[in-house]
Design an enzyme around this catalytic site. Sequence first.
Site, PDB file in Angstrom:
ATOM      1  N   GLY A  85     -10.670  21.496 -19.708  1.00 19.46           N
ATOM      2  CA  GLY A  85     -10.198  21.934 -18.390  1.00 19.46           C
ATOM      3  C   GLY A  85     -11.329  22.059 -17.374  1.00 19.46           C
ATOM      4  O   GLY A  85     -11.214  21.563 -16.242  1.00 19.46           O
TER       5      GLY A  85
ATOM      6  N   ASP B 205      -7.640  30.949 -16.451  1.00 18.55           N
ATOM      7  CA  ASP B 205      -7.788  31.246 -17.881  1.00 18.55           C
ATOM      8  C   ASP B 205      -7.527  32.736 -18.085  1.00 18.55           C
ATOM      9  O   ASP B 205      -7.772  33.548 -17.186  1.00 18.55           O
ATOM     10  CB  ASP B 205      -9.204  30.884 -18.345  1.00 18.55           C
ATOM     11  CG  ASP B 205      -9.272  30.572 -19.838  1.00 18.55           C
ATOM     12  OD1 ASP B 205      -9.590  29.431 -20.192  1.00 18.55           O
ATOM     13  OD2 ASP B 205      -9.014  31.505 -20.648  1.00 18.55           O
TER      14      ASP B 205
ATOM     15  N   ALA C 277     -15.802  12.731 -24.494  1.00 17.33           N
ATOM     16  CA  ALA C 277     -16.518  13.266 -25.651  1.00 17.33           C
ATOM     17  C   ALA C 277     -17.504  14.304 -25.123  1.00 17.33           C
ATOM     18  O   ALA C 277     -18.065  14.146 -24.026  1.00 17.33           O
ATOM     19  CB  ALA C 277     -17.254  12.158 -26.397  1.00 17.33           C
TER      20      ALA C 277
ATOM     21  N   PHE D   1     -19.007  14.281 -39.640  1.00 16.49           N
ATOM     22  CA  PHE D   1     -18.615  14.593 -38.265  1.00 16.49           C
ATOM     23  C   PHE D   1     -18.135  16.031 -38.142  1.00 16.49           C
ATOM     24  O   PHE D   1     -17.639  16.622 -39.086  1.00 16.49           O
ATOM     25  CB  PHE D   1     -17.558  13.604 -37.739  1.00 16.49           C
ATOM     26  CG  PHE D   1     -16.247  13.575 -38.492  1.00 16.49           C
ATOM     27  CD1 PHE D   1     -15.316  14.607 -38.379  1.00 16.49           C
ATOM     28  CD2 PHE D   1     -15.918  12.489 -39.287  1.00 16.49           C
ATOM     29  CE1 PHE D   1     -14.104  14.569 -39.045  1.00 16.49           C
ATOM     30  CE2 PHE D   1     -14.700  12.432 -39.965  1.00 16.49           C
ATOM     31  CZ  PHE D   1     -13.801  13.479 -39.850  1.00 16.49           C
TER      32      PHE D   1
ATOM     33  N   CYS E  21     -12.165  18.386 -32.453  1.00 13.59           N
ATOM     34  CA  CYS E  21     -11.030  17.452 -32.352  1.00 13.59           C
ATOM     35  C   CYS E  21     -10.714  16.664 -33.612  1.00 13.59           C
ATOM     36  O   CYS E  21      -9.566  16.641 -34.048  1.00 13.59           O
ATOM     37  CB  CYS E  21     -11.288  16.477 -31.212  1.00 13.59           C
ATOM     38  SG  CYS E  21     -11.312  17.288 -29.617  1.00 13.59           S
TER      39      CYS E  21
ATOM     40  N   GLN F 219     -11.138  16.614 -36.976  1.00  8.14           N
ATOM     41  CA  GLN F 219     -10.460  17.155 -38.153  1.00  8.14           C
ATOM     42  C   GLN F 219      -9.065  17.663 -37.785  1.00  8.14           C
ATOM     43  O   GLN F 219      -8.073  17.344 -38.445  1.00  8.14           O
ATOM     44  CB  GLN F 219     -11.298  18.263 -38.771  1.00  8.14           C
ATOM     45  CG  GLN F 219     -10.532  19.026 -39.831  1.00  8.14           C
ATOM     46  CD  GLN F 219     -11.438  19.725 -40.808  1.00  8.14           C
ATOM     47  OE1 GLN F 219     -12.391  19.163 -41.320  1.00  8.14           O
ATOM     48  NE2 GLN F 219     -11.141  20.969 -41.083  1.00  8.14           N
TER      49      GLN F 219
HETATM   50  P1  NAD Z   1     -11.170  25.491 -25.363  1.00  8.89           P
HETATM   51  O1  NAD Z   1     -10.855  26.446 -26.457  1.00  8.89           O
HETATM   52  O2  NAD Z   1     -12.581  25.238 -24.960  1.00  8.89           O
HETATM   53  O3  NAD Z   1     -10.405  25.965 -24.027  1.00  8.89           O
HETATM   54  C1  NAD Z   1      -9.067  26.378 -23.994  1.00  8.89           C
HETATM   55  C2  NAD Z   1      -8.947  27.549 -23.021  1.00  8.89           C
HETATM   56  O4  NAD Z   1      -7.572  27.842 -22.831  1.00  8.89           O
HETATM   57  C3  NAD Z   1      -9.599  28.837 -23.509  1.00  8.89           C
HETATM   58  O5  NAD Z   1     -10.585  29.264 -22.586  1.00  8.89           O
HETATM   59  C4  NAD Z   1      -8.426  29.835 -23.600  1.00  8.89           C
HETATM   60  O6  NAD Z   1      -8.786  31.161 -23.212  1.00  8.89           O
HETATM   61  C5  NAD Z   1      -7.451  29.247 -22.614  1.00  8.89           C
HETATM   62  N1  NAD Z   1      -6.050  29.655 -22.828  1.00  8.89           N
HETATM   63  C6  NAD Z   1      -5.345  29.645 -23.989  1.00  8.89           C
HETATM   64  N2  NAD Z   1      -4.067  30.061 -23.746  1.00  8.89           N
HETATM   65  C7  NAD Z   1      -3.985  30.344 -22.430  1.00  8.89           C
HETATM   66  C8  NAD Z   1      -2.925  30.801 -21.582  1.00  8.89           C
HETATM   67  N3  NAD Z   1      -1.691  31.026 -22.061  1.00  8.89           N
HETATM   68  N4  NAD Z   1      -3.191  31.009 -20.273  1.00  8.89           N
HETATM   69  C9  NAD Z   1      -4.434  30.753 -19.778  1.00  8.89           C
HETATM   70  N5  NAD Z   1      -5.457  30.311 -20.518  1.00  8.89           N
HETATM   71  C10 NAD Z   1      -5.235  30.102 -21.834  1.00  8.89           C
HETATM   72  O7  NAD Z   1     -10.455  24.122 -25.748  1.00  8.89           O
HETATM   73  P2  NAD Z   1     -10.867  22.639 -25.303  1.00  8.89           P
HETATM   74  O8  NAD Z   1     -11.967  22.129 -26.159  1.00  8.89           O
HETATM   75  O9  NAD Z   1     -11.015  22.607 -23.827  1.00  8.89           O
HETATM   76  O10 NAD Z   1      -9.555  21.841 -25.716  1.00  8.89           O
HETATM   77  C11 NAD Z   1      -8.362  21.970 -24.995  1.00  8.89           C
HETATM   78  C12 NAD Z   1      -7.403  20.870 -25.427  1.00  8.89           C
HETATM   79  O11 NAD Z   1      -7.965  19.589 -25.119  1.00  8.89           O
HETATM   80  C13 NAD Z   1      -7.111  20.840 -26.929  1.00  8.89           C
HETATM   81  O12 NAD Z   1      -5.764  20.458 -27.120  1.00  8.89           O
HETATM   82  C14 NAD Z   1      -8.033  19.752 -27.441  1.00  8.89           C
HETATM   83  O13 NAD Z   1      -7.549  19.134 -28.597  1.00  8.89           O
HETATM   84  C15 NAD Z   1      -8.032  18.778 -26.289  1.00  8.89           C
HETATM   85  N6  NAD Z   1      -9.233  17.930 -26.193  1.00  8.89           N
HETATM   86  C16 NAD Z   1     -10.478  18.446 -26.427  1.00  8.89           C
HETATM   87  C17 NAD Z   1     -11.611  17.638 -26.295  1.00  8.89           C
HETATM   88  C18 NAD Z   1     -12.991  18.173 -26.560  1.00  8.89           C
HETATM   89  O14 NAD Z   1     -13.915  17.374 -26.657  1.00  8.89           O
HETATM   90  N7  NAD Z   1     -13.188  19.466 -26.674  1.00  8.89           N
HETATM   91  C19 NAD Z   1     -11.461  16.315 -25.889  1.00  8.89           C
HETATM   92  C20 NAD Z   1     -10.185  15.824 -25.640  1.00  8.89           C
HETATM   93  C21 NAD Z   1      -9.073  16.645 -25.788  1.00  8.89           C
HETATM   94  C1  UDX Z   2     -14.197  13.095 -29.843  1.00  7.53           C
HETATM   95  C2  UDX Z   2     -13.811  11.722 -29.279  1.00  7.53           C
HETATM   96  O1  UDX Z   2     -14.940  10.852 -29.296  1.00  7.53           O
HETATM   97  C3  UDX Z   2     -13.283  11.878 -27.859  1.00  7.53           C
HETATM   98  O2  UDX Z   2     -12.850  10.620 -27.360  1.00  7.53           O
HETATM   99  C4  UDX Z   2     -12.125  12.859 -27.878  1.00  7.53           C
HETATM  100  O3  UDX Z   2     -11.636  13.045 -26.565  1.00  7.53           O
HETATM  101  C5  UDX Z   2     -12.565  14.189 -28.462  1.00  7.53           C
HETATM  102  O4  UDX Z   2     -13.105  13.991 -29.776  1.00  7.53           O
HETATM  103  P1  UDX Z   2     -16.294  14.710 -29.561  1.00  7.53           P
HETATM  104  O5  UDX Z   2     -15.764  15.361 -30.784  1.00  7.53           O
HETATM  105  O6  UDX Z   2     -16.599  15.535 -28.379  1.00  7.53           O
HETATM  106  O7  UDX Z   2     -15.276  13.579 -29.053  1.00  7.53           O
HETATM  107  O8  UDX Z   2     -17.639  13.918 -29.935  1.00  7.53           O
HETATM  108  P2  UDX Z   2     -17.925  12.535 -30.712  1.00  7.53           P
HETATM  109  O9  UDX Z   2     -18.984  11.836 -29.964  1.00  7.53           O
HETATM  110  O10 UDX Z   2     -16.708  11.769 -30.989  1.00  7.53           O
HETATM  111  O11 UDX Z   2     -18.570  13.044 -32.069  1.00  7.53           O
HETATM  112  C6  UDX Z   2     -17.807  13.715 -33.060  1.00  7.53           C
HETATM  113  C7  UDX Z   2     -18.634  13.916 -34.302  1.00  7.53           C
HETATM  114  O12 UDX Z   2     -18.897  12.677 -34.952  1.00  7.53           O
HETATM  115  C8  UDX Z   2     -20.004  14.536 -34.032  1.00  7.53           C
HETATM  116  O13 UDX Z   2     -20.300  15.478 -35.035  1.00  7.53           O
HETATM  117  C9  UDX Z   2     -20.937  13.345 -34.110  1.00  7.53           C
HETATM  118  O14 UDX Z   2     -22.244  13.703 -34.449  1.00  7.53           O
HETATM  119  C10 UDX Z   2     -20.273  12.533 -35.210  1.00  7.53           C
HETATM  120  N1  UDX Z   2     -20.613  11.093 -35.178  1.00  7.53           N
HETATM  121  C11 UDX Z   2     -20.278  10.332 -34.092  1.00  7.53           C
HETATM  122  C12 UDX Z   2     -21.231  10.501 -36.272  1.00  7.53           C
HETATM  123  O15 UDX Z   2     -21.530  11.172 -37.275  1.00  7.53           O
HETATM  124  N2  UDX Z   2     -21.511   9.160 -36.241  1.00  7.53           N
HETATM  125  C13 UDX Z   2     -21.194   8.366 -35.179  1.00  7.53           C
HETATM  126  O16 UDX Z   2     -21.463   7.163 -35.227  1.00  7.53           O
HETATM  127  C14 UDX Z   2     -20.554   8.979 -34.064  1.00  7.53           C
END
Ligand code: NAD
Ligand code: UDX
Length: 463
Positions: free
Chosen positions: A15, A35, A165, A273, A277, A279
């Site tokens: 976000g 939030d 990512a 890894f 996300c 797992q």
């Molecule tokens: P995060 O835990 O960093 O952030 C989520 C936020 O939402 C928290 O700050 C929490 O307090 C807030 N929240 C929860 N319930 C709420 C509510 N009812 N009202 C207001 N706020 C609320 O999570 P994130 O890493 O940003 O991931 C969010 C989503 O995006 C997940 O579904 C995740 O799978 C997806 N996603 C994450 C990544 C990534 O790299 N982290 C990439 C792509 C997609």
């Molecule tokens: C992943 C996806 O790449 C992204 O598109 C999605 O939106 C969220 O999940 P992220 O988890 O942020 O992104 O990082 P990523 O670069 O994918 O790495 C994930 C894990 O895999 C890390 O622990 C990284 O070190 C590991 N990795 C990545 C490897 O061990 N080998 C590689 O070649 C690439």
Amino acid sequence: MKITKICCIGAGYVGGPTMAVIAQKCPHIQVTVVDLNTDRIAAWNDEDVNNIPIYEPGLSAIVAEARGRNLFFSTEVEKAIDDAQIIFISVNTPTKTYGKGKGMAADLKYIELCARQIAKIAKDDKIVVEKSTLPVRTAEAIKSILDNTGNHVQFQILSNPEFLAEGTAVEDLLNPDRILIGGDPSVEGQNAVQALVDVYSNWVAPEKILTTNLWSSELSKLTANAFLAQRISSINALSELCEKTGANINEVAKAIGMDSRIGPKFLKASVGFGGSCFQKDILNLVYIAKSYGLTAVADYWEQVIIMNDHQKKRFSNNVVQTLYNTVADKKIAFLGWAFKKDTNDTRESAAIFVADDLINEQAQIAVYDPKVSHKKVLADLDYLETRSTEKNAKAISSFESPYDACKEAHAIAILTEWDEFVGYDWQKIYDNMQKPAFVFDGRNILNKVELEAIGFVYQAVGS
Ligand code: NAD
Ligand code: UDX
């Protein structure tokens, strides 16, 4: 519909950066990120932009530019929902830790809360966008909640999964490979899709904006993560075979990656890894497949997780075995705790599991990570609930300097591929360690020849 006000529920790793980039690229749109977590919102509003809660290269500059102009961080969830024409839901969707689907299914309680809150507040038509990663057909549930508990206004649900990512979030948002938007085929649905396409068109080329039906969009996100993680587990599986045969995984990865059908990316062998996300999303995919009775499909994808667990375990077992089958009371220095470089995020980081294994063997762990606090390190270990907080606190310490972390250590384990590790004065580190001085490079970033010339016993993954 001309969009002038956007709200995003969830100021996390997705976000925060996503809305900062939308605000930067669309100065005519007011973007409010809300939030429930008051500390997080306070940090986003910190006068010193270096104190925002998420470390991402380039992010603080964008926040500095847009914050207070058309980018706002707030805890006033209801007001922001009321004002907005588009509401992004970007809350966390972790693996369930209770009840049916425990340990596999996505926990959708935060999503449902958002839907109910939007339904309660909305007094005019809204476009609700799934930005969180969700099980396929979640839009159906959200629509049902909105239509049954709302004030009889029109809701359109869109799926717009995020592919950024961590560590490269800003770059990924500014230059995405594609933007995916799924919507309902009705005229109203397609109007909503177009409204969101128009937002992204402020900086993304039309040919990169892909529109699909809702279910394809939802499922594509889980599929993309499954494919990416599968490549890592595939290369990691072969790293073990390389260690037995004298082949070198870096050479194998290069050789296969030059085949344009395979491609060079995501073939780095590692300690396994991590991240919030991969797992979670694969487990969710497995759960969905099982729930439709597709056992073979479920087993196929579950193997990606099984291999990843094996790779982490293999790494810690190798440390113990190499250190003469005991690490009891030995200092093991960890360089890196984050799940990858250029982020302060530690969720599911391999370092946590390796530390837990080594503490079971009574090792003393000394951590240095440029962006992770000791408080976070301890909280990560406590979260596993393997032992008491007091015992964890005694077994693990953190250092401000890598040289202090490595001082008098028996071994160093590289758990994150931070660039700065490569440039250290490795002779100085060696001079201050116990001998023989071991380096276990879980990221294959150091130079074997140079380290061995200094005197280290050096072990990489897959060679
Ligand atoms: P995060 O835990 O960093 O952030 C989520 C936020 O939402 C928290 O700050 C929490 O307090 C807030 N929240 C929860 N319930 C709420 C509510 N009812 N009202 C207001 N706020 C609320 O999570 P994130 O890493 O940003 O991931 C969010 C989503 O995006 C997940 O579904 C995740 O799978 C997806 N996603 C994450 C990544 C990534 O790299 N982290 C990439 C792509 C997609
Ligand atoms: C992943 C996806 O790449 C992204 O598109 C999605 O939106 C969220 O999940 P992220 O988890 O942020 O992104 O990082 P990523 O670069 O994918 O790495 C994930 C894990 O895999 C890390 O622990 C990284 O070190 C590991 N990795 C990545 C490897 O061990 N080998 C590689 O070649 C690439």
